[in-house]
Enzyme design. Structure first.
Site, PDB file in Angstrom:
ATOM      1  N   ASP A  60      34.506  61.391 -17.020  1.00 14.51           N
ATOM      2  CA  ASP A  60      34.266  62.342 -15.939  1.00 14.51           C
ATOM      3  C   ASP A  60      32.777  62.432 -15.663  1.00 14.51           C
ATOM      4  OD1 ASP A  60      36.950  62.926 -15.825  1.00 14.51           O
ATOM      5  OD2 ASP A  60      36.800  64.661 -17.162  1.00 14.51           O
ATOM      6  N   ARG A  61      32.448  62.758 -14.438  1.00 18.06           N
ATOM      7  CA  ARG A  61      31.046  62.853 -14.041  1.00 18.06           C
ATOM      8  C   ARG A  61      30.186  63.701 -14.985  1.00 18.06           C
ATOM      9  NH1 ARG A  61      28.929  64.173  -7.946  1.00 18.06           N
ATOM     10  NH2 ARG A  61      26.710  64.039  -8.367  1.00 18.06           N
TER      11      ARG A  61
END
Length: 242
Positions: A54-55
């Site tokens: 995830d970012r």
């Protein structure tokens, strides 16, 4: 420059910074920096992502150096034939190691998944976790004059979307910095008193059998400055090596 933490003629791994997207996405049209393109430019050749982070999550991110190797390696990642180790800081104290077996309904994106079925049953999701350290700080976020936090290690046995963040939320120990499944008051405490503006979730180690050579591979990713600062202040130095 990305920190390259493993490379051979078939695979390459980097320590992904928090806040950086793995690849270009129409979901964030204004972003200009991506791990995939940055790494390609850095080493002068195309790379092929084998999994994602995830970012806001940092840590080990592995790419194949050819489409052929990607085809060989992908089944390893899809079927979870590897050991992933994450570290996180969560609200409250966790006293004992345990395994959480709590199925999760698939999280759908409002735009990207607008045509997906919304009535799918919950899918199996299993996470092993154990406490490594704890701290009580002299700042209040509610009715108590102090706040408690724990450093934990997690090993997901399945790979559901946002599994670790959702599992810790389910246990009422949300991960600090999680703006979706976390606690806004706790997140604000870390921003205000510790200058920590990131999700405190780090993919610290990945173990697997090399898809081409058959050798055992272990890749570790170091912790960034935000983590190191907290380790120093909370007396947690060396605990992630246990």
């Amino acid at each position: 420059m990305l920190e390259i933490i493993y490379q051979d003629e078939f695979l390459i791994a980097v320590n992904k910074p928090a806040g950086m997207l793995v690849h270009r996405s129409w979901l964030d049209k204004h972003e200009t920096r991506f791990v995939m393109q940055t790494l390609r430019d850095q080493i002068g050749q195309h790379v092929f992502p084998l999994h994602r982070l995830d970012r806001p999550t940092s840590g080990v991110l592995v790419f194949a150096l050819s489409s052929e190797v990607a085809a060989q390696a992908m089944p390893l990642f899809v079927s979870h034939q590897m050991e992933k180790t994450y570290h996180a800081v969560v609200r409250g104290w966790i006293e004992e190691a345990a395994v959480l077996d709590y199925p999760l309904v698939e999280e759908l994106d409002k735009i990207a998944d607008k045509h997906a079925k919304t009535d799918k049953p919950a899918q199996p999701a299993v996470t092993a976790y154990r406490p490594l350290g704890k701290v009580e700080v002299p700042y209040s976020t509610g009715r108590f004059p102090t706040s408690r936090f724990a450093l934990i290690e997690m090993k997901p046995q399945t790979g559901r979307k946002h599994q670790l963040r959702r599992h810790m939320h389910h246990l009422s120990h949300p991960i600090i910095g999680d703006t979706t499944h976390g606690d806004g008051k706790q997140n604000r405490l870390f921003r205000t008193h510790y200058d920590c503006h990131r999700l405190l979730l780090h993919a610290s180690c990945l173990r697997f059998v090399h898809p081409v050579t058959g050798a055992a591979v272990m890749i570790r990713a170091s912790f960034d400055q935000s983590w190191q600062q907290l380790f120093d202040q909370f007396g947690w130095c060396g605990l992630t090596d246990q």
